[in-house]
Design a protein around this motif. Structure first.
Motif, short mmCIF file in Angstrom:
data_model
loop_
_atom_site.label_atom_id
_atom_site.label_comp_id
_atom_site.label_asym_id
_atom_site.label_seq_id
_atom_site.Cartn_x
_atom_site.Cartn_y
_atom_site.Cartn_z
N LEU A 1 2.10 19.27 -4.34
CA LEU A 1 3.38 18.56 -4.21
C LEU A 1 4.11 18.91 -2.92
O LEU A 1 4.71 18.03 -2.27
CB LEU A 1 4.28 18.85 -5.41
CG LEU A 1 3.76 18.38 -6.77
CD1 LEU A 1 4.72 18.78 -7.87
CD2 LEU A 1 3.54 16.87 -6.78
N ASP A 2 4.08 20.17 -2.52
CA ASP A 2 4.77 20.58 -1.29
C ASP A 2 4.14 19.93 -0.07
O ASP A 2 4.84 19.45 0.83
CB ASP A 2 4.78 22.10 -1.16
CG ASP A 2 3.39 22.72 -1.19
OD1 ASP A 2 2.45 22.08 -1.75
OD2 ASP A 2 3.21 23.83 -0.66
N GLU B 1 4.90 16.09 -0.16
CA GLU B 1 6.30 15.84 0.21
C GLU B 1 6.50 15.94 1.72
O GLU B 1 7.17 15.10 2.34
CB GLU B 1 7.22 16.82 -0.51
CG GLU B 1 8.70 16.58 -0.22
CD GLU B 1 9.61 17.49 -1.02
OE1 GLU B 1 10.78 17.12 -1.21
OE2 GLU B 1 9.15 18.56 -1.45
N ARG B 2 5.91 16.95 2.34
CA ARG B 2 6.04 17.11 3.79
C ARG B 2 5.35 15.97 4.53
O ARG B 2 5.88 15.47 5.53
CB ARG B 2 5.45 18.46 4.22
CG ARG B 2 5.72 18.77 5.68
CD ARG B 2 5.18 20.12 6.10
NE ARG B 2 5.47 20.36 7.51
CZ ARG B 2 4.92 21.34 8.23
NH1 ARG B 2 4.09 22.21 7.66
NH2 ARG B 2 5.23 21.46 9.50
N VAL C 1 4.96 12.91 3.48
CA VAL C 1 5.80 11.72 3.35
C VAL C 1 6.99 11.77 4.30
O VAL C 1 7.34 10.77 4.95
CB VAL C 1 6.29 11.57 1.89
CG1 VAL C 1 7.36 10.49 1.78
CG2 VAL C 1 5.12 11.25 0.96
N LYS C 2 7.61 12.94 4.40
CA LYS C 2 8.82 13.07 5.20
C LYS C 2 8.57 13.08 6.70
O LYS C 2 9.38 12.57 7.48
CB LYS C 2 9.56 14.36 4.80
CG LYS C 2 10.24 14.29 3.44
CD LYS C 2 10.97 15.58 3.14
CE LYS C 2 11.74 15.50 1.81
NZ LYS C 2 12.43 16.77 1.50
N ALA D 1 5.67 12.76 -10.91
CA ALA D 1 6.24 13.66 -9.90
C ALA D 1 5.75 13.31 -8.51
O ALA D 1 6.52 13.35 -7.53
CB ALA D 1 5.88 15.11 -10.25
N VAL D 2 4.49 12.94 -8.39
CA VAL D 2 3.92 12.56 -7.10
C VAL D 2 4.53 11.26 -6.60
O VAL D 2 4.94 11.14 -5.44
CB VAL D 2 2.38 12.44 -7.22
CG1 VAL D 2 1.81 11.68 -6.03
CG2 VAL D 2 1.73 13.82 -7.30
N ASP E 1 7.35 10.00 -7.32
CA ASP E 1 8.77 10.21 -7.01
C ASP E 1 8.98 10.79 -5.60
O ASP E 1 10.09 10.76 -5.08
CB ASP E 1 9.42 11.13 -8.05
CG ASP E 1 9.67 10.43 -9.38
OD1 ASP E 1 9.61 9.18 -9.41
OD2 ASP E 1 9.92 11.12 -10.38
N LEU E 2 7.92 11.32 -5.00
CA LEU E 2 8.02 11.87 -3.65
C LEU E 2 8.03 10.76 -2.59
O LEU E 2 8.29 11.02 -1.42
CB LEU E 2 6.87 12.84 -3.38
CG LEU E 2 6.85 14.12 -4.22
CD1 LEU E 2 5.59 14.93 -3.92
CD2 LEU E 2 8.10 14.96 -3.95
#
Length: 230
Positions: free
Chosen positions: A171-172, A175-176, A178-179, A199-200, A202-203
């Protein structure tokens, strides 16, 4: 053949189901993978990830969904096995898959090139093909984005020597990606429950691939047995 935009929109915010069985697994059969893909389609999958031309050809007979195609091929002297050389890329392009996924880790490829050297050659040969980079860490994902891959995947996280043992789904890392990356992200690897899938998504990923938790009954059984006999 779908346009790039049609493929892109077909899997946006959707779930892709990986239908694969290796030669040493009980369900290894193009016919079975075709039925597995059909079951995934009936269940609501918006795309299929599949291994080998023969499986992809059979799956096309059963469902009309975007396909992320790979060819797993072992070569002596290299750890890279997901669409590792131009030979596999050629075969997938000839068969006609919507997206071709390629190992984009930093490891040396069977042809003696790194992905930084190999992908520009692949892109020049197939400028209109969509390509997905299977990465294991952020540095690889960043490089893949810079090289011009159409999609960046977290597929190899935990499956390279330098990422072994990391908690999945990553997930970390996702998330990175995506951002910080410009290319759309496809989350893949270790998504084992509906809650993890939520959860995935939602990122903010473009799509998510679920495989073993849906299409590998031997592995699913092992998880239940392990829990039963703790």
């Amino acid at each position: 053949m779908r346009t790039k935009q049609e493929v892109h929109e077909a899997i946006r915010n959707k779930v892709v189901v990986s239908c694969q069985a290796l030669a040493d697994e009980p369900l290894h059969s193009a016919f079975i993978m075709g039925r597995m893909a059909y079951a995934a389609f009936l269940g609501g999958a918006s795309g299929i990830r599949a291994n080998s031309v023969v499986d992809i050809r059979e799956i096309k007979k059963t469902v009309d969904l975007p396909i992320i195609g790979i060819i797993k091929q072992d070569y002596e002297g290299s750890e890279v096995y997901i669409t590792p050389t131009m030979k596999e890329v050629d075969a997938l392009c000839e068969e006609g898959v919507d997206i071709i996924a390629i190992d984009a880790t930093i490891r040396m490829r069977p042809d003696g090139m790194t992905i930084k050297e190999a992908f520009p050659i692949i892109r020049a040969k197939y400028p209109n093909q969509l390509f997905m980079a299977d990465c294991s860490n952020f540095e690889e994902a960043k490089l893949a984005s810079e090289l011009g891959f159409d999609y960046i995947g977290s597929t190899m996280a935990g499956y390279t020597p330098y990422t072994e043992g990391r908690v999945l789904p990553a997930l970390d890392l996702i998330e990175r990606m995506v951002k910080e990356l410009d290319a759309p992200v496809i989350a893949e690897g270790g998504i084992s429950t509906p809650e993890e899938l939520r959860a995935v998504l939602d990122l903010g990923v473009h799509a998510a691939v679920v495989g073993s938790a849906i299409t590998r009954p031997m592995e699913i059984t092992k998880r239940f047995i392990a829990a039963a006999y703790k």
